[in-house]
Design an enzyme around this catalytic site. Structure first.
Site, mmCIF file in Angstrom:
data_model
loop_
_atom_site.group_PDB
_atom_site.id
_atom_site.type_symbol
_atom_site.label_atom_id
_atom_site.label_comp_id
_atom_site.label_asym_id
_atom_site.label_seq_id
_atom_site.Cartn_x
_atom_site.Cartn_y
_atom_site.Cartn_z
ATOM 1 N N SER A 126 0.831 -1.201 0.000
ATOM 2 C CA SER A 126 0.000 0.000 0.000
ATOM 3 C C SER A 126 0.874 1.265 0.000
ATOM 4 O O SER A 126 1.706 1.433 -0.898
ATOM 5 C CB SER A 126 -0.961 -0.044 1.193
ATOM 6 N N HIS A 181 -7.253 -6.127 -0.396
ATOM 7 C CA HIS A 181 -6.098 -5.242 -0.245
ATOM 8 C C HIS A 181 -5.009 -5.860 0.632
ATOM 9 O O HIS A 181 -3.823 -5.700 0.354
ATOM 10 C CB HIS A 181 -6.567 -3.915 0.363
#
Length: 272
Positions: free
Chosen positions: A102, A254
Site C-alpha cells: 500500500s 487489499h
C-alpha cells in the site's frame, strides 16, 4: 518455519525510535515496508516463510505501530525513504530487495528513485499510486485546534472490524488478535498528531514521468477484489515502470499478505 526466531526490538535511526522485527541469517536481505494505518503486523504470515531464504527486516514507520510518534520527524515520502536507507545502514545492509504494501509501495519506489544503488528489486503489494498531495485548504485546516478531534473521528468512523472487512475479501480471516493489533495505536493521542503531520508533509505519489525513471526490476502483486487501491492502479503502474510485471489473484482484497501469504512468498522467491 515455525521454529524461526524473529528478533523484536526498538532501534534509534535519524533520532527516532523505530520498532523492527528481523531475522538476520546471512542470506540475501529483504526489507518490508507496511502501509497507511498499519504496521509490521501486515507481514506476520510471510516473515517466517521469507526467513527460509532471506535475511528479513520489517519496520514500523515513524508515527505508526510501535515506533515513536516523533514531533521532530518530517512525515514525507522523502523522509520515510531516507529512514529506510538509514535502517539498512544500521543493520549493515548495502543493497536489499524492498517489499512495500500500500503506502509502503510508494516509500519503496521513492527509495529506488533516490538511491537506486541500494535496491536490488522491488515488490509492490497493492501499492498506492497517483494520489495527489493534500489540497491547501485541508493542510491549512490541520492548524486549527479542533483538527485533532476530526482526525480521531475520521480514523475511527467505521471501527476496526469494519475497516478490516474493507481490506479483506475473506472476512473469516479476521481474528481477535488482528483486531487488537490494528486497534492498539488508535488509542494513542500522539498517533493522531503524526497523522496530521503526514497530511501536511506528504508529497503527492510519484508521477508517470518520475516512475519512468525507475529501472529497478519490479514485481506487482494485487488482489482483484482490492477496494482500497483498485487493480487498475497496478495496471497503470506496470505500464509506467520500465521493468515491471503484474500478477493478480482472484478472491483477494487489499491485505494480500493475509489472504495469499504462500503465493506472495512463492512469487517473491521466484522473482528474486
Amino acid at each position: 518455519m515455525s521454529g524461526t526466531k524473529i528478533t523484536k526490538e526498538t532501534i534509534v535511526v535519524s533520532n527516532v525510535e523505530i520498532y523492527c522485527e528481523h531475522v538476520l541469517n546471512g542470506k540475501p536481505p529483504i526489507f518490508l515496508i507496511h502501509g497507511f494505518l498499519s504496521s509490521t503486523y501486515t507481514f506476520n504470515k510471510v516473515i517466517p516463510l521469507l526467513a527460509e531464504n532471506f535475511s528479513v527486516v520489517a519496520i514500523d514507520l515513524p508515527g505508526f505501530g510501535r515506533s515513536e510518534k516523533a514531533d521532530s520527524f518530517h512525515y514525507s515520502f522523502t523522509s520515510f525513504a531516507q529512514l529506510v536507507v538509514g535502517c539498512m545502514e544500521y543493520f549493515g545492509i548495502e543493497k536489499a530487495t524492498l517489499v512495500g504494501h500500500s503506502m509502503g509501495g510508494q516509500v519503496a519506489l521513492n527509495v529506488a528513485r533516490m538511491t537506486p544503488e541500494r535496491v536490488n528489486k522491488l515488490v509492490l503489494l497493492c501499492s498506492s499510486g497517483y494520489m495527489k498531495r493534500a489540497n491547501k485548504l485541508l493542510v491549512y485546516s490541520t492548524y486549527f485546534p479542533f483538527f485533532n478531534l476530526f482526525a480521531y473521528r475520521y480514523v475511527n468512523r467505521k471501527g476496526v472490524r469494519e475497516t478490516l472487512k474493507n481490506v479483506l475479501y475473506d472476512h473469516s480471516l479476521i481474528t481477535d488478535e488482528m483486531i487488537s493489533e490494528f486497534k492498539r495505536p488508535l488509542s494513542e493521542k500522539p498517533f493522531y498528531k503524526s497523522l496530521i503531520r503526514l497530511v501536511r508533509h506528504r508529497e503527492g505519489d510519484l508521477s508517470s514521468a518520475e516512475l519512468s525513471s525507475i529501472n529497478t526490476p519490479a514485481l506487482l502483486i494485487w488482489g482483484e477484489e482490492d477496494r482500497v487501491v483498485p487493480v487498475n492502479v497496478g495496471r497503470k503502474l506496470v505500464k509506467d515502470l520500465p521493468n515491471a510485471k503484474l500478477i493478480t489473484y482472484k478472491e483477494a482484497g487489499h491485505l494480500i499478505t493475509e489472504e495469499r501469504p504462500q503465493e506472495v512468498y512463492s512469487q517473491i522467491l521466484s522473482f528474486v
